[in-house]
Design a protein around this motif. Sequence first.
Motif, short mmCIF file in Angstrom:
data_model
loop_
_atom_site.label_atom_id
_atom_site.label_comp_id
_atom_site.label_asym_id
_atom_site.label_seq_id
_atom_site.Cartn_x
_atom_site.Cartn_y
_atom_site.Cartn_z
N ALA A 9 0.86 -1.18 0.00
CA ALA A 9 0.00 0.00 0.00
C ALA A 9 0.89 1.23 0.00
CB ALA A 9 -0.90 0.01 1.22
N ARG A 10 0.66 2.12 -0.94
CA ARG A 10 1.45 3.34 -1.04
C ARG A 10 0.57 4.52 -0.66
NH1 ARG A 10 5.63 0.99 -3.33
NH2 ARG A 10 5.70 0.02 -5.33
N PRO A 11 1.16 5.56 -0.11
CA PRO A 11 0.35 6.73 0.27
C PRO A 11 -0.22 7.41 -0.97
CG PRO A 11 2.69 7.19 0.53
CD PRO A 11 2.56 5.74 0.21
N ALA A 12 -1.41 7.96 -0.81
CA ALA A 12 -2.08 8.64 -1.91
C ALA A 12 -1.32 9.91 -2.27
CB ALA A 12 -3.51 8.97 -1.53
N LYS A 13 -1.22 10.15 -3.57
CA LYS A 13 -0.55 11.34 -4.07
C LYS A 13 -1.55 12.30 -4.72
CE LYS A 13 3.44 12.58 -6.90
NZ LYS A 13 4.53 12.06 -7.73
N PHE A 14 -2.65 11.73 -5.26
CA PHE A 14 -3.67 12.51 -5.94
C PHE A 14 -5.04 12.21 -5.35
CE2 PHE A 14 -0.26 11.77 -8.99
CZ PHE A 14 0.03 13.05 -9.42
N ARG A 15 -5.94 13.25 -5.32
CA ARG A 15 -7.30 13.06 -4.81
C ARG A 15 -8.24 13.98 -5.57
NH1 ARG A 15 -7.35 14.82 0.74
NH2 ARG A 15 -6.10 12.98 1.10
N ASP A 16 -9.47 13.48 -5.79
CA ASP A 16 -10.48 14.34 -6.42
C ASP A 16 -11.52 14.74 -5.37
OD1 ASP A 16 -12.08 12.10 -6.07
OD2 ASP A 16 -12.59 11.88 -8.19
N GLU A 17 -12.53 15.53 -5.80
CA GLU A 17 -13.56 16.01 -4.87
C GLU A 17 -14.41 14.87 -4.31
OE1 GLU A 17 -13.47 17.23 -8.15
OE2 GLU A 17 -12.23 18.95 -7.64
N ALA A 18 -14.52 13.76 -5.04
CA ALA A 18 -15.33 12.63 -4.60
C ALA A 18 -14.59 11.75 -3.59
CB ALA A 18 -15.75 11.79 -5.80
N GLY A 19 -13.32 12.06 -3.35
CA GLY A 19 -12.55 11.28 -2.38
C GLY A 19 -11.75 10.15 -3.00
N ASN A 20 -11.79 10.01 -4.32
CA ASN A 20 -10.98 8.99 -4.99
C ASN A 20 -9.51 9.35 -4.86
OD1 ASN A 20 -13.17 7.43 -6.09
ND2 ASN A 20 -13.50 9.10 -7.53
N THR A 21 -8.65 8.35 -4.61
CA THR A 21 -7.23 8.61 -4.47
C THR A 21 -6.43 7.69 -5.37
OG1 THR A 21 -7.01 7.05 -2.63
CG2 THR A 21 -7.43 9.37 -2.06
N TRP A 22 -5.21 8.14 -5.65
CA TRP A 22 -4.27 7.36 -6.47
C TRP A 22 -2.87 7.69 -6.01
CZ3 TRP A 22 -1.93 9.18 -11.54
CH2 TRP A 22 -1.20 8.17 -12.15
N TRP B 122 -11.10 7.73 -12.92
CA TRP B 122 -11.49 9.02 -12.37
C TRP B 122 -10.44 10.09 -12.65
CZ3 TRP B 122 -8.42 11.58 -9.00
CH2 TRP B 122 -7.49 10.85 -8.26
N PHE B 123 -9.16 9.68 -12.64
CA PHE B 123 -8.07 10.62 -12.90
C PHE B 123 -8.10 11.07 -14.37
CE2 PHE B 123 -3.65 11.87 -13.66
CZ PHE B 123 -3.36 12.62 -12.53
N LYS B 124 -8.30 10.10 -15.27
CA LYS B 124 -8.39 10.41 -16.70
C LYS B 124 -9.58 11.35 -16.97
CE LYS B 124 -6.85 5.85 -18.04
NZ LYS B 124 -7.21 4.70 -18.86
N ALA B 125 -10.70 11.05 -16.31
CA ALA B 125 -11.91 11.87 -16.51
C ALA B 125 -11.68 13.30 -16.01
CB ALA B 125 -13.10 11.23 -15.80
N ALA B 126 -11.00 13.44 -14.89
CA ALA B 126 -10.73 14.77 -14.35
C ALA B 126 -9.82 15.56 -15.29
CB ALA B 126 -10.08 14.66 -12.96
N LEU B 127 -8.82 14.88 -15.86
CA LEU B 127 -7.93 15.55 -16.82
C LEU B 127 -8.71 15.96 -18.07
CD1 LEU B 127 -4.70 13.35 -16.59
CD2 LEU B 127 -5.12 15.58 -15.51
N ALA B 128 -9.61 15.07 -18.53
CA ALA B 128 -10.42 15.38 -19.71
C ALA B 128 -11.38 16.54 -19.43
CB ALA B 128 -11.20 14.14 -20.14
#
Length: 121
Positions: A81-94, A103-109
């Motif tokens: 498990a690695r710490p989250a580096k990215f997060r969106d308003e819905a709470g999704n992390t990567w 979700w990351f691709k959609a946010a970029l789009a």
Amino acid sequence: MPKSYKQVLAQIQKLQKEAESLRSKEVQGVIARIKEAISHYGLTAEDLFGGTRARKSKAPAVAPVEGRKQRKSAAKTVKVARPAKFRDEAGNTWSGIGKRPEWFKAALAAGKTADDLLIRD
């Protein structure tokens, strides 16, 4: 007179057997020297391997001989498990490692930048 394909294959097999025999003899000598050093210095498995149990090496001791079957490792891949580096308003992390999540691709789009999604402490 030139050698035939069959003669060359027979010679290869003979040389492979000879190589295996020589390797076996060398390994026996190496093991004997290692055992002698362990006994002489009173070494333990912990001294040698740094833990309470000896670990098996994943790498082969020598280069594989062509034509020999290779054993597949029985070790399973452990995901860390690695710490989250990215997060969106819905709470999704990567973590930023591996394939980009949808979700990351959609946010970029949608016009966001990676910097916009970056978690800042």
